[in-house]
Design a protein around this motif. Structure first.
Motif, PDB file in Angstrom:
ATOM      1  N   ASN A   1     -10.985  14.343   8.580  1.00  0.00           N
ATOM      2  CA  ASN A   1     -12.195  15.060   8.168  1.00  0.00           C
ATOM      3  C   ASN A   1     -13.028  14.233   7.175  1.00  0.00           C
ATOM      4  OD1 ASN A   1     -11.417  17.134   9.788  1.00  0.00           O
ATOM      5  ND2 ASN A   1     -10.866  18.552   8.120  1.00  0.00           N
ATOM      6  N   ASN A   2     -13.051  12.921   7.449  1.00  0.00           N
ATOM      7  CA  ASN A   2     -13.836  11.984   6.629  1.00  0.00           C
ATOM      8  C   ASN A   2     -13.364  11.906   5.172  1.00  0.00           C
ATOM      9  OD1 ASN A   2     -15.624  11.116   8.700  1.00  0.00           O
ATOM     10  ND2 ASN A   2     -16.748  13.060   8.497  1.00  0.00           N
ATOM     11  N   GLN A   3     -12.119  12.279   4.914  1.00  0.00           N
ATOM     12  CA  GLN A   3     -11.544  12.149   3.582  1.00  0.00           C
ATOM     13  C   GLN A   3     -10.170  11.480   3.698  1.00  0.00           C
ATOM     14  OE1 GLN A   3     -11.976  15.454   0.722  1.00  0.00           O
ATOM     15  NE2 GLN A   3     -12.890  16.638   2.406  1.00  0.00           N
ATOM     16  N   LEU A   4      -9.754  10.822   2.609  1.00  0.00           N
ATOM     17  CA  LEU A   4      -8.465  10.129   2.599  1.00  0.00           C
ATOM     18  C   LEU A   4      -7.366  11.024   2.006  1.00  0.00           C
ATOM     19  CD1 LEU A   4      -9.284   6.476   1.487  1.00  0.00           C
ATOM     20  CD2 LEU A   4      -8.694   7.300   3.775  1.00  0.00           C
ATOM     21  N   PHE A   5      -6.164  10.939   2.621  1.00  0.00           N
ATOM     22  CA  PHE A   5      -4.997  11.700   2.142  1.00  0.00           C
ATOM     23  C   PHE A   5      -3.769  10.802   2.217  1.00  0.00           C
ATOM     24  CE2 PHE A   5      -8.023  14.618   4.017  1.00  0.00           C
ATOM     25  CZ  PHE A   5      -8.171  15.583   3.031  1.00  0.00           C
ATOM     26  N   ILE A   6      -2.784  11.127   1.413  1.00  0.00           N
ATOM     27  CA  ILE A   6      -1.559  10.311   1.348  1.00  0.00           C
ATOM     28  C   ILE A   6      -0.427  10.988   2.122  1.00  0.00           C
ATOM     29  CG2 ILE A   6       0.353   9.733  -0.214  1.00  0.00           C
ATOM     30  CD1 ILE A   6      -1.566   8.598  -2.130  1.00  0.00           C
ATOM     31  N   LEU A   7       0.320  10.149   2.872  1.00  0.00           N
ATOM     32  CA  LEU A   7       1.564  10.577   3.503  1.00  0.00           C
ATOM     33  C   LEU A   7       2.668   9.664   2.965  1.00  0.00           C
ATOM     34  CD1 LEU A   7      -0.876  10.693   5.810  1.00  0.00           C
ATOM     35  CD2 LEU A   7       0.977  11.626   7.169  1.00  0.00           C
ATOM     36  N   ASP A   8       3.715  10.249   2.427  1.00  0.00           N
ATOM     37  CA  ASP A   8       4.772   9.451   1.781  1.00  0.00           C
ATOM     38  C   ASP A   8       6.133   9.832   2.370  1.00  0.00           C
ATOM     39  OD1 ASP A   8       6.386   7.965   0.165  1.00  0.00           O
ATOM     40  OD2 ASP A   8       5.482   8.616  -1.708  1.00  0.00           O
TER      41      ASP A   8
ATOM     42  N   PHE B   1       5.468  15.892   0.764  1.00  0.00           N
ATOM     43  CA  PHE B   1       4.633  14.714   0.524  1.00  0.00           C
ATOM     44  C   PHE B   1       3.749  14.400   1.746  1.00  0.00           C
ATOM     45  CE2 PHE B   1       8.309  14.513  -2.176  1.00  0.00           C
ATOM     46  CZ  PHE B   1       7.802  14.135  -3.400  1.00  0.00           C
ATOM     47  N   PHE B   2       3.247  15.447   2.378  1.00  0.00           N
ATOM     48  CA  PHE B   2       2.438  15.301   3.593  1.00  0.00           C
ATOM     49  C   PHE B   2       0.991  15.685   3.304  1.00  0.00           C
ATOM     50  CE2 PHE B   2       0.680  17.302   7.470  1.00  0.00           C
ATOM     51  CZ  PHE B   2       0.719  16.219   8.325  1.00  0.00           C
ATOM     52  N   MET B   3       0.058  14.770   3.581  1.00  0.00           N
ATOM     53  CA  MET B   3      -1.392  15.005   3.450  1.00  0.00           C
ATOM     54  C   MET B   3      -1.751  15.484   2.042  1.00  0.00           C
ATOM     55  SD  MET B   3      -2.643  14.074   6.371  1.00  0.00           S
ATOM     56  CE  MET B   3      -4.239  14.827   6.694  1.00  0.00           C
ATOM     57  N   LEU B   4      -1.405  14.676   1.054  1.00  0.00           N
ATOM     58  CA  LEU B   4      -1.680  15.017  -0.335  1.00  0.00           C
ATOM     59  C   LEU B   4      -3.125  14.647  -0.690  1.00  0.00           C
ATOM     60  CD1 LEU B   4       1.574  13.612  -2.003  1.00  0.00           C
ATOM     61  CD2 LEU B   4       1.144  15.939  -1.189  1.00  0.00           C
ATOM     62  N   ASN B   5      -3.819  15.569  -1.369  1.00  0.00           N
ATOM     63  CA  ASN B   5      -5.172  15.251  -1.832  1.00  0.00           C
ATOM     64  C   ASN B   5      -5.134  14.798  -3.297  1.00  0.00           C
ATOM     65  OD1 ASN B   5      -4.865  17.521  -3.372  1.00  0.00           O
ATOM     66  ND2 ASN B   5      -6.456  18.716  -2.368  1.00  0.00           N
ATOM     67  N   LYS B   6      -6.301  14.566  -3.868  1.00  0.00           N
ATOM     68  CA  LYS B   6      -6.398  14.045  -5.237  1.00  0.00           C
ATOM     69  C   LYS B   6      -5.681  14.969  -6.232  1.00  0.00           C
ATOM     70  CE  LYS B   6     -10.472  12.813  -6.574  1.00  0.00           C
ATOM     71  NZ  LYS B   6     -11.869  12.857  -7.105  1.00  0.00           N
ATOM     72  N   GLN B   7      -5.912  16.282  -6.121  1.00  0.00           N
ATOM     73  CA  GLN B   7      -5.335  17.235  -7.072  1.00  0.00           C
ATOM     74  C   GLN B   7      -3.815  17.286  -6.971  1.00  0.00           C
ATOM     75  OE1 GLN B   7      -7.043  18.927  -9.511  1.00  0.00           O
ATOM     76  NE2 GLN B   7      -4.974  19.414 -10.216  1.00  0.00           N
ATOM     77  N   GLN B   8      -3.309  17.269  -5.766  1.00  0.00           N
ATOM     78  CA  GLN B   8      -1.853  17.342  -5.580  1.00  0.00           C
ATOM     79  C   GLN B   8      -1.159  16.096  -6.120  1.00  0.00           C
ATOM     80  OE1 GLN B   8      -2.431  18.080  -1.377  1.00  0.00           O
ATOM     81  NE2 GLN B   8      -1.338  20.022  -1.511  1.00  0.00           N
ATOM     82  N   ILE B   9      -1.787  14.945  -5.924  1.00  0.00           N
ATOM     83  CA  ILE B   9      -1.199  13.701  -6.454  1.00  0.00           C
ATOM     84  C   ILE B   9      -1.181  13.737  -7.982  1.00  0.00           C
ATOM     85  CG2 ILE B   9      -1.469  11.196  -6.595  1.00  0.00           C
ATOM     86  CD1 ILE B   9      -2.891  11.375  -3.846  1.00  0.00           C
ATOM     87  N   THR B  10      -2.254  14.237  -8.571  1.00  0.00           N
ATOM     88  CA  THR B  10      -2.331  14.342 -10.030  1.00  0.00           C
ATOM     89  C   THR B  10      -1.278  15.297 -10.563  1.00  0.00           C
ATOM     90  OG1 THR B  10      -4.706  13.927  -9.930  1.00  0.00           O
ATOM     91  CG2 THR B  10      -3.837  14.883 -11.964  1.00  0.00           C
ATOM     92  N   ASP B  11      -1.110  16.445  -9.901  1.00  0.00           N
ATOM     93  CA  ASP B  11      -0.136  17.454 -10.352  1.00  0.00           C
ATOM     94  C   ASP B  11       1.287  16.915 -10.337  1.00  0.00           C
ATOM     95  OD1 ASP B  11      -2.170  19.220 -10.739  1.00  0.00           O
ATOM     96  OD2 ASP B  11      -1.879  20.302  -8.850  1.00  0.00           O
ATOM     97  N   MET B  12       1.562  15.994  -9.431  1.00  0.00           N
ATOM     98  CA  MET B  12       2.923  15.457  -9.354  1.00  0.00           C
ATOM     99  C   MET B  12       3.257  14.602 -10.572  1.00  0.00           C
ATOM    100  SD  MET B  12       3.480  14.526  -5.368  1.00  0.00           S
ATOM    101  CE  MET B  12       3.582  15.849  -4.146  1.00  0.00           C
ATOM    102  N   ASN B  13       2.242  14.000 -11.177  1.00  0.00           N
ATOM    103  CA  ASN B  13       2.448  13.222 -12.402  1.00  0.00           C
ATOM    104  C   ASN B  13       3.589  12.222 -12.225  1.00  0.00           C
ATOM    105  OD1 ASN B  13       1.962  12.412 -15.010  1.00  0.00           O
ATOM    106  ND2 ASN B  13       3.290  13.970 -15.925  1.00  0.00           N
ATOM    107  N   ASN B  14       3.581  11.535 -11.104  1.00  0.00           N
ATOM    108  CA  ASN B  14       4.682  10.663 -10.727  1.00  0.00           C
ATOM    109  C   ASN B  14       4.283   9.205 -10.938  1.00  0.00           C
ATOM    110  OD1 ASN B  14       6.724   9.222  -9.326  1.00  0.00           O
ATOM    111  ND2 ASN B  14       7.160  11.058  -8.112  1.00  0.00           N
ATOM    112  N   GLU B  15       5.151   8.423 -11.513  1.00  0.00           N
ATOM    113  CA  GLU B  15       4.886   6.997 -11.721  1.00  0.00           C
ATOM    114  C   GLU B  15       4.642   6.278 -10.406  1.00  0.00           C
ATOM    115  OE1 GLU B  15       7.100   3.042 -13.611  1.00  0.00           O
ATOM    116  OE2 GLU B  15       8.120   4.987 -13.511  1.00  0.00           O
ATOM    117  N   ARG B  16       5.183   6.836  -9.348  1.00  0.00           N
ATOM    118  CA  ARG B  16       5.041   6.238  -8.020  1.00  0.00           C
ATOM    119  C   ARG B  16       3.570   6.065  -7.635  1.00  0.00           C
ATOM    120  NH1 ARG B  16       8.271   5.409  -3.647  1.00  0.00           N
ATOM    121  NH2 ARG B  16       7.327   5.547  -1.589  1.00  0.00           N
TER     122      ARG B  16
END
Length: 732
Positions: free
Chosen positions: A115-122, A137-152
């Motif tokens: 949908n013309n946006q980037l998402f992470i699959l890990d 860890f499927f189709m993570l958006n900006k907010q979900q990645i931030t909430d994880m607060n993961n060094e990864r």
């Protein structure tokens, strides 16, 4: 075949050929799906591939070839394979390298354009259970990645990622924010052929909230199947909760002829089944959504009553058995008719001790029920002219359960009452004849095994048989255990509820000619049962549960002793217990009691004297002694110190010993160890002619005179200890 020559440096031609074949098979399964479902299945495929890795010696393990052929779980391999699969599905994806340390990249994952946006699959981070993944860890958006607060993900430029929520649970509508949405999810599940299910709860939900939702899901699955009139419904069998994600394993109800009926039509459905002689029938019963009714077990009684009515309506052949089971949680009834029964088989009641029978006010009804039970009937009719009330029947029921524990299948559901509230019908058991005969055979084998060990077991031995039995304070969670824990069948399973242990012990006593009575009440703040033994025309309380853990504190005691810790709570009258003559400590001559001619001090000395003589005769070095005190032990020890009594007996008998390891249990039982001493003990004071060093001396000399004695003996000193009126000392 796609060109995979980029991997030639790390893989052989044969490996590349196998790799191409497996890639083709993967795409054949995915190609026909919608765009989003292609991403789901590609992600699932790679996540499952990294399970149970096979060792690969070449550098192929760092690439898509290693992940595909060798289940490599390395971060670079998983990311490489996932990117390749998605790209070949004509979806834009790129393997992202991050966390550059010590000259190499340590973390890899995939970014996908959707949908013309980037998402992470890990896929490397994903949890897998029972062949399914959790999609955390499927189709993570900006907010979900931030909430994880993961060094990864610390080195990622978040600004390039989208804000739309297209994760698995949002897109698939598997977020249980309330019970209505959960109900809708279960309706969808029921229409699919699946073996597991996933849903996500909001972060505000506690673990207890989630477990509550799991219980509700069971009900919703059942209700959905009923509403859709499905031929089956799912039975959740296990659950795992991680990161607010709930994974449930599902088992499809596999038996045929599943019907969904309500209470009003249950009798008719059972009778139709009996007429057509179906081999198996399962009924899901709706009890007007009355959860209180279900929880009290009344639902089971209603079903049992419907079975009896259905048998009559169907003209059911009495020579055929009807196997019946009932799952209270799912409201699922199972029937298996058709087993031929030997009509000549009857249960023989032995001539055992039946104390409560004498108090029965309706002996005619009592005999009618006993005859029905021994002939394995499931229902009896009561003559209305007897005007038997529910309270009258309750008294009869109590008598049978206490006097005839061998009739364990006496399990009375709801009574049939006429308009005058008199009992006119009694379903007396939910067990089939085949079940009763099977369990009775096992009970006979149990007694036979006991007789093979000891020909005539006494009361003490029968009590010891219960040593390994697990005593439950609350009802068991396991359905099979819960079904039998209140009967003597619990002995076969070695699990018995403590309110029923009295029935088990009476059954053992009945089989070996001992006269026992079951008593119900409370002890230690819980429901409890124990027994009264009749021995030589006297009655004695005995508590097998507490005897096994409290050194026979309540082994054949009188009312005075038992009522210190026990409360009798039953309508049936018990006999008075006045005697202590068969008390185990009385028989062993280790009981201390108050009496006009025997003071406790003298009793203790006599017991100690007997035990010391026993030690001397048998040449024992130590002896463990338990003594029973009718009076409070603490008061006795205050008035009469143990060491003083020991020394008096020691002087009297000229036996070298000491008392140690004194333990007082519940102020009633004293445990102690008598130990033989190796050195000689002299009771007369030594003089200049016979004084010896290293010898233990006992004397009644006042402590103030000790220094004069030592000076007289011209010794450098002495070690001494005051024990009551006596002094023990050793010359140095």
């Amino acid at each position: 075949m796609a060109d995979y020559n980029q991997y030639l440096k790390v893989a052989s031609a044969t490996e590349l050929n196998n790799f191409a074949k497996q890639m083709k098979q993967c795409h054949e399964k995915i190609d026909s799906l919608a765009c989003y479902d292609k991403l789901v299945e590609a992600y699932r495929f790679v996540v499952l591939k990294k399970q149970n890795p096979i060792e690969c010696a070449t550098n192929a393990k760092y690439t898509a070839v290693g992940c595909m052929l060798y289940n490599s779980n390395l971060s670079s391999a998983c990311a490489d394979l996932l990117q390749l699969i998605i790209n070949e599905l004509d979806i834009e994806a790129e393997a992202v390298k991050a966390m550059y340390k010590n000259g190499q990249y340590t973390h890899f994952y995939v970014s996908v354009k959707y949908n013309n946006q980037l998402f992470i699959l890990d896929p490397v981070q994903e949890v897998v259970l029972e062949g399914d993944c959790f999609f955390k860890f499927f189709m993570l958006n900006k907010q979900q990645i931030t909430d994880m607060n993961n060094e990864r993900y610390a080195s990622i430029d978040l600004e390039q990622f989208g804000t739309e929520y297209v994760d698995y649970f949002t897109t698939k509508k598997l977020i249980a924010v309330d019970l209505p949405t959960l109900r809708e999810m279960m309706m969808d599940i029921t229409q699919q052929d699946v073996t597991s299910m996933l849903w996500q709860c909001p972060p505000s939900f506690s673990k207890d909230d989630i477990k509550g939702y799991f219980d509700n899901s069971k009900i919703f699955l059942r209700d959905a199947a009923s509403e859709l009139q499905a031929p089956f419904f799912y039975l959740p069998s296990s659950i795992l909760i991680q990161h607010q994600i709930v994974w449930v394993s599902l088992q499809k109800n596999s038996k045929r002829n599943l019907l969904f009926v309500n209470e009003e039509h249950l009798t008719n459905e059972i009778s139709q089944m009996l007429k057509s002689a179906n081999s198996i029938l399962e009924l899901y019963v709706s009890f007007k959504n009355d959860k209180k009714l279900v929880s009290t077990g009344d639902a089971v009684k209603i079903v049992q009553q419907c079975i009896w009515s259905a048998k009559q309506a169907a003209g059911f052949d009495p020579s055929l058995d009807l196997q019946f089971s009932f799952d209270e949680y799912y409201m699922l009834c199972s029937f298996e008719p058709g087993t031929k029964i030997d009509s000549n088989v009857k249960f023989q009641i032995k001539d055992n001790f039946r104390y409560y029978q004498q108090f029965c006010q309706h002996p005619q009804v009592l005999q009618q029920i006993l005859i029905a039970l021994t002939s394995f009937q499931q229902h009896i009719k009561i003559n209305p002219s007897l005007k038997l009330t529910a309270d009258n029947f309750s008294a009869i029921q109590n008598i049978i359960q206490k006097d005839w524990p061998e009739l364990w299948w006496f399990d009375t559901p709801l009574l049939e009452l006429n308009e005058e509230k008199h009992v006119i019908g009694i379903p007396i058991t939910s067990y089939s004849e085949a079940e009763i005969i099977q369990f009775n055979k096992q009970l006979d084998e149990y007694i036979a095994n006991v007789k093979n060990i000891v020909v005539n077991p006494n009361q003490f031995y029968l009590q010891a048989l219960l040593h390994n039995v697990k005593i439950l304070r609350i009802d068991a969670d396991d359905e099979n255990v819960r079904k039998h824990q209140h009967t003597i069948i619990g002995l076969l399973k070695q699990v018995v509820h403590q309110s029923s242990i009295g029935k088990c012990f009476k059954w053992l006593c009945d089989n070996f000619g001992l006269h026992s009575i079951v008593v119900s009440g409370a002890a230690q703040g819980d429901l409890h049962s124990w027994n009264i033994m009749k021995i030589q025309d006297q009655f004695y309380h005995t508590d097998t549960i507490l005897n096994l853990t409290h050194n026979n504190l309540f082994f054949n005691v009188d009312d005075r002793i038992i009522l210190r810790d026990h409360i009798i709570q039953q309508q049936l009258q018990v006999p008075k217990c006045y005697s202590m003559s068969q008390n185990i400590f009385q028989q062993q001559k280790r009981r201390i009691f108050t009496h006009q001619t025997n003071i406790p001090k003298q009793q203790f000395k006599n017991i100690l004297k007997n035990e010391l003589i026993k030690m001397q005769q048998k040449g024992m070095e130590t002896l463990h002694v338990n003594m029973f005190f009718d009076i409070e032990t603490q008061n006795l020890l205050t008035q009469f110190p143990l060491h003083e009594a020991a020394i008096e007996v020691q002087i009297e008998e000229r036996i070298n010993f000491r008392i140690k390891n004194i333990i007082i249990n519940n102020n009633y039982i004293l445990q102690m160890t008598i130990e033989t001493l190796k050195t000689k003990v002299c009771y007369d004071l030594p003089n200049l002619d016979n004084a010896e060093k290293g010898i233990r001396y006992l004397t009644k000399t006042d402590p103030s005179e000790m220094s004069e004695i030592i000076d007289e003996l011209k010794c450098n000193g002495a070690i001494y200890e005051i024990k009551g009126k006596y002094i023990e000392f050793v010359l140095q």
